[in-house]
Design a protein around this motif. Structure first.
Motif, PDB file in Angstrom:
ATOM      1  N   ASN A 109       0.711  -1.291  -0.215  1.00 27.86           N
ATOM      2  CA  ASN A 109       0.262   0.278  -0.030  1.00 27.86           C
ATOM      3  C   ASN A 109       0.583   1.218   0.217  1.00 27.86           C
ATOM      4  O   ASN A 109       1.823   1.496   0.811  1.00 27.86           O
ATOM      5  N   PRO A 110       1.063   2.625  -0.800  1.00 26.63           N
ATOM      6  CA  PRO A 110       1.951   3.466  -1.023  1.00 26.63           C
ATOM      7  C   PRO A 110       1.916   3.758   0.549  1.00 26.63           C
ATOM      8  O   PRO A 110       2.504   5.031   0.948  1.00 26.63           O
ATOM      9  N   LYS A 111       0.452   4.233   1.168  1.00 28.39           N
ATOM     10  CA  LYS A 111       0.222   5.003   2.318  1.00 28.39           C
ATOM     11  C   LYS A 111       1.753   4.300   3.165  1.00 28.39           C
ATOM     12  O   LYS A 111       2.069   5.143   3.980  1.00 28.39           O
ATOM     13  N   CYS A 143       4.791  12.186  -3.623  1.00 31.68           N
ATOM     14  CA  CYS A 143       3.595  12.450  -4.765  1.00 31.68           C
ATOM     15  C   CYS A 143       4.081  12.888  -5.638  1.00 31.68           C
ATOM     16  O   CYS A 143       3.261  12.477  -7.096  1.00 31.68           O
ATOM     17  N   ASN A 144       5.303  13.736  -5.734  1.00 34.00           N
ATOM     18  CA  ASN A 144       5.490  14.871  -7.315  1.00 34.00           C
ATOM     19  C   ASN A 144       5.929  13.157  -8.096  1.00 34.00           C
ATOM     20  O   ASN A 144       7.225  13.340  -8.745  1.00 34.00           O
ATOM     21  N   ASP A 263      -4.451   8.693  -1.934  1.00 36.56           N
ATOM     22  CA  ASP A 263      -5.775   7.533  -2.609  1.00 36.56           C
ATOM     23  C   ASP A 263      -6.218   8.280  -3.994  1.00 36.56           C
ATOM     24  O   ASP A 263      -6.402   7.288  -4.535  1.00 36.56           O
ATOM     25  N   GLN A 264      -5.710   9.527  -4.180  1.00 35.56           N
ATOM     26  CA  GLN A 264      -6.742  10.028  -5.720  1.00 35.56           C
ATOM     27  C   GLN A 264      -5.381   9.802  -6.469  1.00 35.56           C
ATOM     28  O   GLN A 264      -6.188   9.040  -7.904  1.00 35.56           O
ATOM     29  N   ILE A 265      -4.514   9.746  -5.863  1.00 30.87           N
ATOM     30  CA  ILE A 265      -3.410   9.394  -7.030  1.00 30.87           C
ATOM     31  C   ILE A 265      -3.027   8.296  -7.406  1.00 30.87           C
ATOM     32  O   ILE A 265      -3.235   7.789  -8.659  1.00 30.87           O
ATOM     33  N   THR A 266      -3.482   7.126  -6.376  1.00 33.73           N
ATOM     34  CA  THR A 266      -3.604   5.843  -6.442  1.00 33.73           C
ATOM     35  C   THR A 266      -4.316   4.931  -7.048  1.00 33.73           C
ATOM     36  O   THR A 266      -4.591   4.506  -7.999  1.00 33.73           O
ATOM     37  N   GLN A 267      -5.907   6.591  -7.027  1.00 32.41           N
ATOM     38  CA  GLN A 267      -6.623   5.461  -7.977  1.00 32.41           C
ATOM     39  C   GLN A 267      -6.941   5.531  -9.574  1.00 32.41           C
ATOM     40  O   GLN A 267      -6.807   5.288 -10.325  1.00 32.41           O
ATOM     41  N   GLU A 268      -6.335   7.712  -9.577  1.00 33.77           N
ATOM     42  CA  GLU A 268      -6.211   7.839 -11.141  1.00 33.77           C
ATOM     43  C   GLU A 268      -5.004   7.368 -11.838  1.00 33.77           C
ATOM     44  O   GLU A 268      -4.953   6.816 -12.620  1.00 33.77           O
ATOM     45  N   LYS A 269      -3.612   7.203 -11.526  1.00 35.49           N
ATOM     46  CA  LYS A 269      -2.929   6.212 -11.419  1.00 35.49           C
ATOM     47  C   LYS A 269      -3.480   4.603 -11.994  1.00 35.49           C
ATOM     48  O   LYS A 269      -3.095   4.440 -12.918  1.00 35.49           O
ATOM     49  N   PHE A 270      -3.815   3.516 -11.138  1.00 36.23           N
ATOM     50  CA  PHE A 270      -4.024   2.867 -11.101  1.00 36.23           C
ATOM     51  C   PHE A 270      -5.392   1.907 -12.094  1.00 36.23           C
ATOM     52  O   PHE A 270      -6.102   1.442 -12.053  1.00 36.23           O
TER      53      PHE A 270
END
Ligand code: A3P
Length: 277
Positions: A109-111, A143-144, A263-270
């Motif tokens: 999990n990225p977090k 994040c970047n 969570d948003q980055i992960t959702q967008e990327k995946f």
């Protein structure tokens, strides 16, 4: 990378344990070393994991080459060679990705991966007498996409896609799944490596012995993993590979805003990849 491209000669039997840093490399090394060598050592007495950190049993091959290690040593290792790497899948040369060698990849999990990395970096910084890195600063970098071995999400997706295209070549695992059902995943790894546990081994409880030997509780309490080695003080120390070994520790460190952003980055990327956390 150039040295690997130019000099590394893959063998069809090579097994590459791959991870983004702080996603469970130490555990993956221990488990696979124990699976592969299960007939060579006694689990109660002379097992090398009692006296060596997993990094000393599985060659971190790009690190070794980067530090000037000779490729002839890698050549001299007996087959099947167990190697460890943090390289993104896309950076491996064709000679490796198109050969029949296998990859076992663990993501997290990225977090939790971020929180683990932040703690780890601050431990190293403390030892180097550098001021700690504020979590807000580390968070922006993460994040970047400013991470060791490239953006976290790209690293995961590279192996995820490779595992979908070639499931016999890349075994894709999640730290959280392995933590929840370690025995089942030990069996899965052994099958993937064409070394399934026999009925006899099952009866002897070998799977459970491997799980216990490689558990966070066991490894982190061994002297070899508790003591700082002053002779190699400039290097990462064994205790630094162990912290909590838990799922979900991010709740103790990330603000609500940080959680939502990650969570948003992960959702967008995946999105659309079939992968989620
Ligand atoms: P935490 O910082 O969340 O505790 P890596 O080995 O890739 O550097 O990853 C380090 C993370 O894996 C750390 O996570 C560490 O505590 C955890 N870890 C180390 N050994 C482990 C084990 N045997 N089982 C589960 N987690 C382990």
């Amino acid at each position: 990378m150039m040295l690997i491209h130019d000099h590394f000669k893959p063998r069809p039997t090579d097994i590459i344990l791959s991870t983004s840093p702080k996603c469970g490399t130490t555990w993956l090394r221990a488990l696979n070393f124990a699976i592969l060598n299960r007939n060579s050592y006694d689990f109660d007495n002379n097992h090398p994991l009692f006296s060596s950190n997993p990094r000393d049993l599985v060659l971190f091959f790009e690190g070794y080459i980067q530090e000037g290690g000779s490729t002839s040593f890698i050549e001299s290792l007996p087959s099947p060679r167990l190697l460890s790497s943090h390289l993104p899948f896309s950076l491996f040369p064709n000679s490796i990705t198109s050969s029949s060698c296998r990859f076992v990849y663990v993501c997290r999990n990225p977090k939790d991966a971020f929180v683990s990395m932040w703690h780890f970096m601050n431990k190293l910084r403390g030892r180097m007498e550098l001021p700690p890195l504020a979590i807000e600063h580390a968070f922006d970098l993460f994040c970047n996409g400013v991470s060791l071995n490239g953006p976290f999400w790209d690293h995961v997706l590279g192996y995820w896609k490779a595992s979908l295209e070639s499931p016999n070549k890349v075994l894709f695992l999640k730290y959280e799944d392995v933590k929840r059902e370690t025995s089942a995943y030990v069996r899965k790894m052994a099958e993937f490596l064409d070394l399934p546990f026999s009925a006899d081994e099952e009866n002897q409880g070998i799977v459970e012995k491997i799980v216990n030997l490689c558990s966070f509780e066991n490894l982190s309490n061994l002297d070899v993993n508790k003591v700082v080695n002053k002779a190699i003080f400039h290097k990462i120390q064994n205790p630094e590979f162990f912290r909590k070994g838990q799922v979900g520790d991010w709740v103790n460190h990330l603000t609500l805003e940080m959680t939502e952003i990650l969570d948003q980055i992960t959702q967008e990327k995946f999105q659309g990849t079939g992968l989620s956390f």
